[in-house]
Scaffold this motif. Structure first.
Motif, short mmCIF file in Angstrom:
data_model
loop_
_atom_site.label_atom_id
_atom_site.label_comp_id
_atom_site.label_asym_id
_atom_site.label_seq_id
_atom_site.Cartn_x
_atom_site.Cartn_y
_atom_site.Cartn_z
N ARG A 1 0.69 -1.06 0.11
CA ARG A 1 0.02 -0.07 0.09
C ARG A 1 0.94 1.39 0.08
NH1 ARG A 1 -2.55 3.72 3.25
NH2 ARG A 1 -4.69 4.15 2.57
N GLN A 2 1.88 1.19 0.87
CA GLN A 2 2.88 2.48 0.91
C GLN A 2 3.38 2.75 -0.32
OE1 GLN A 2 5.42 2.48 4.38
NE2 GLN A 2 6.81 3.87 3.45
N ARG B 1 3.95 6.13 -5.31
CA ARG B 1 3.93 5.93 -7.03
C ARG B 1 2.74 7.20 -7.30
NH1 ARG B 1 4.96 0.15 -9.75
NH2 ARG B 1 6.59 -0.63 -8.48
N GLY B 2 1.47 7.06 -6.54
CA GLY B 2 0.39 7.92 -7.01
C GLY B 2 0.79 9.55 -6.59
N ARG C 1 11.16 9.83 2.00
CA ARG C 1 12.45 9.75 2.86
C ARG C 1 12.35 8.21 3.64
NH1 ARG C 1 12.44 14.92 6.32
NH2 ARG C 1 13.67 13.83 7.75
N LEU C 2 10.75 7.62 3.88
CA LEU C 2 10.40 6.49 4.56
C LEU C 2 10.21 5.30 3.51
CD1 LEU C 2 8.45 7.98 7.38
CD2 LEU C 2 10.83 7.05 7.44
N ALA C 3 10.63 5.40 2.35
CA ALA C 3 10.33 4.39 1.35
C ALA C 3 10.64 2.95 1.94
CB ALA C 3 10.89 4.61 -0.15
N ASP D 1 -0.71 6.47 6.05
CA ASP D 1 0.05 7.80 5.74
C ASP D 1 0.19 8.92 7.07
OD1 ASP D 1 0.18 7.39 2.74
OD2 ASP D 1 -1.79 6.88 3.26
N ALA D 2 -0.72 8.55 7.92
CA ALA D 2 -0.44 9.40 9.16
C ALA D 2 0.57 9.01 9.89
CB ALA D 2 -1.80 9.33 9.89
N ALA D 3 0.89 7.58 9.89
CA ALA D 3 2.04 6.97 10.58
C ALA D 3 3.45 7.32 9.99
CB ALA D 3 1.96 5.42 10.52
N LEU D 4 3.43 7.88 8.60
CA LEU D 4 4.57 8.22 8.05
C LEU D 4 4.58 9.74 8.66
CD1 LEU D 4 3.96 5.97 5.88
CD2 LEU D 4 5.25 7.40 4.46
#
Ligand code: MG
Length: 383
Positions: A80-81, A86-87, A175-177, A184-187
Motif C-alpha cells: 500500500r505504501q 507512486r501516486g 524518506r521512508l520508502a 500515511d498518518a504513521a509516516l
C-alpha cells in the motif's frame, strides 16, 4: 488551494475470495470504486482525482471508471505504501497540488461533509486524520483465552481520507520508502510531523468482507433521498445566428436569438438542475444584462449548475429532454448531443435522453418562429 484526491485501489482483497477484486464488486448498481471516485470528483473542494490501480485489473477499471474523465490510473506497487508513493510521484510530475487527500477505494460511503472537515483542517495543519472513538471494551487474548484488559482511554480508530500538505507527505514517502508503515498518518508521525484529528464517520466503513458489502448496500439505499428538477426555455429563430442545441452546432438556415449562444436545451437543463436543489433560476445566476454572458457557450451555465448541485450534496443521475421543433430534424444529431451533454454533466451516455417532437405546425414552434425545450433531471442526495 488546489486539492487532489489519491484513491488507492491496488489491493487484491484476499479476505473476500472470488475472481473480482472487492473494489470492483457491485454496490447498489455501480462498482464500489465508482461510488468512491464520484464522491471526490463531484466535491467542489477537490480539483483532481487520481486512482492507483493494479494493471491486471485493467478491464474492471475501464468498465468502472472510463467515462468519468479523470486522469489515467497510476500503476500500483507491491505494498500500500509503495502504491501511494507512486501516486504522489505521478501528481508531483504532472501539476502538483497544494493539498492531497489519500483514501481507500473500499470506503465508498464517506459524506461530502467529511471531505469538507479534512480540507478545512488543512488550512492550519500539515496532516489531518479522521478518527472515531472506541466504544467497545478492549481485551487481550491468547488463543481463546482472555489474558488481560486494555484501557480504551486515548485510543481512537483511524479512517481515511487522510489529508496532507502535498509537499510534506511526498517528502515523507520519499524518506521512508520501504518502511511499510500502516497508513500515511504513521509516516507523518514517524517524522515528527503533528497529525491533527477531525471527527470521522461510522458510515465511512471499510469494505473488507462480504458482510461489509451487504451493510454498505443497506446504508446506501436507506440513506438516499431523491430530488427532481424541471426546466423550460424558448428562443426565437432568426436569420444570421448559429443554431446550437445541447452544445452541438446544427447546420440550418436560421438560428436562435439570445444574449448567450441561446442553446435552449442547455438552458432548460440548467434550470432543471438549479430547481432540483432549489437554487433559483438561470436568470438569477446569469442575468442577460451582464455583459460577461454575451455570446457565451452555455456549457458555462451547465457547469456552474452541476457545481451547485454537488455543493448541495447532490449527484445528477439522469436527464430527459423534450425538444419542440418543427425543423430541422434532430434525429441525425441526437447521438452527438447526448455525447456532449454526457460530458458536460459528467454522466454516462445512457443517463442522457434527448427526444424531439414537432407540434403539428401549430403555435410558434409549428410556424418555425422559435424552438422550445423542456428538461427533467433526477438528483440523488447523499445523507
Ligand atoms: Mg434561454
Amino acid at each position: 488551494m488546489r486539492c487532489a484526491a489519491l484513491i488507492v485501489a491496488a489491493g487484491r482483497g484476499s479476505r473476500f475470495g472470488g475472481e473480482r477484486p472487492k473494489q470492483y464488486l457491485d454496490l447498489a448498481g455501480q462498482p464500489v470504486i465508482r461510488h468512491t471516485v464520484r464522491r471526490f470528483r463531484d466535491h467542489p473542494l477537490v480539483d483532481a482525482v487520481v486512482v492507483v490501480a493494479d494493471p491486471s485489473h485493467r478491464a474492471c477499471y475501464e468498465e468502472a471508471l472510463a467515462d468519468l474523465a479523470i486522469a489515467p490510473p497510476v500503476t500500483g506497487g507491491d505494498s500500500r505504501q509503495e502504491s501511494i508513493r507512486r501516486g504522489l510521484e505521478a501528481l508531483a510530475a504532472a501539476d502538483p497540488p497544494e493539498l492531497v487527500l489519500i483514501h481507500d477505494a473500499v470506503r465508498p460511503l464517506l459524506s461530502p461533509a467529511l471531505i469538507d472537515r479534512v480540507v478545512t483542517a488543512l488550512s492550519d495543519a500539515d496532516a489531518v486524520l479522521p478518527v472515531l472513538p472506541v466504544v467497545d471494551t478492549l481485551k487481550r487474548v491468547e488463543g481463546e483465552q482472555v489474558v488481560g484488559a486494555q484501557a480504551r482511554e486515548g485510543l481512537v480508530r483511524a479512517q481515511t481520507p487522510q489529508g496532507f500538505r502535498f509537499a510534506t507527505i511526498l517528502d515523507a514517502h520519499r524518506r521512508l520508502a520501504g518502511a511499510e508503515l500502516t497508513d500515511d498518518a504513521a509516516l507523518a508521525s514517524a517524522l515528527g510531523i503533528p497529525v491533527r484529528t477531525v471527527a470521522g464517520e461510522e458510515r465511512n466503513l471499510k469494505i473488507t468482507t462480504p458482510a461489509d458489502l451487504a451493510e454498505a448496500e443497506r446504508r446506501l439505499v436507506a440513506g438516499q433521498r431523491w430530488r427532481t428538477g424541471i426546466g423550460f426555455d424558448v428562443h426565437r429563430l432568426v436569420p444570421g445566428r448559429r443554431l446550437v442545441l445541447g452544445g452541438v452546432e446544427i447546420p440550418h438556415e436560421v438560428g436562435l436569438a439570445g444574449h448567450s449562444d441561446a442553446d435552449v436545451v442547455a438552458h432548460a437543463i440548467t434550470d432543471a438542475l438549479l430547481g432540483s436543489v432549489a437554487a433559483g433560476d438561470i436568470g438569477q445566476h446569469f442575468p442577460p444584462s451582464d455583459p460577461r454572458w454575451r455570446d457565451v457557450d452555455s456549457a458555462v451555465f451547465l457547469g456552474r449548475a452541476v457545481e451547485l448541485v454537488a455543493a448541495a450534496g447532490g449527484r445528477v443521475e439522469n436527464v430527459d429532454v423534450m425538444l419542440m421543433c418543427e425543423r430541422p430534424r434532430i434525429a441525425p444529431y441526437r447521438e452527438a448531443i447526448r455525447a456532449r451533454l454526457a460530458e458536460l454533466l459528467r454522466l454516462p451516455r445512457e443517463c442522457v435522453s434527448i427526444k424531439a417532437t414537432t407540434t403539428e405546425r401549430l403555435g410558434f414552434t409549428g410556424r418555425e418562429e422559435g424552438i422550445a425545450a423542456q428538461a427533467v433531471v433526477s438528483v440523488a442526495l447523499s445523507a
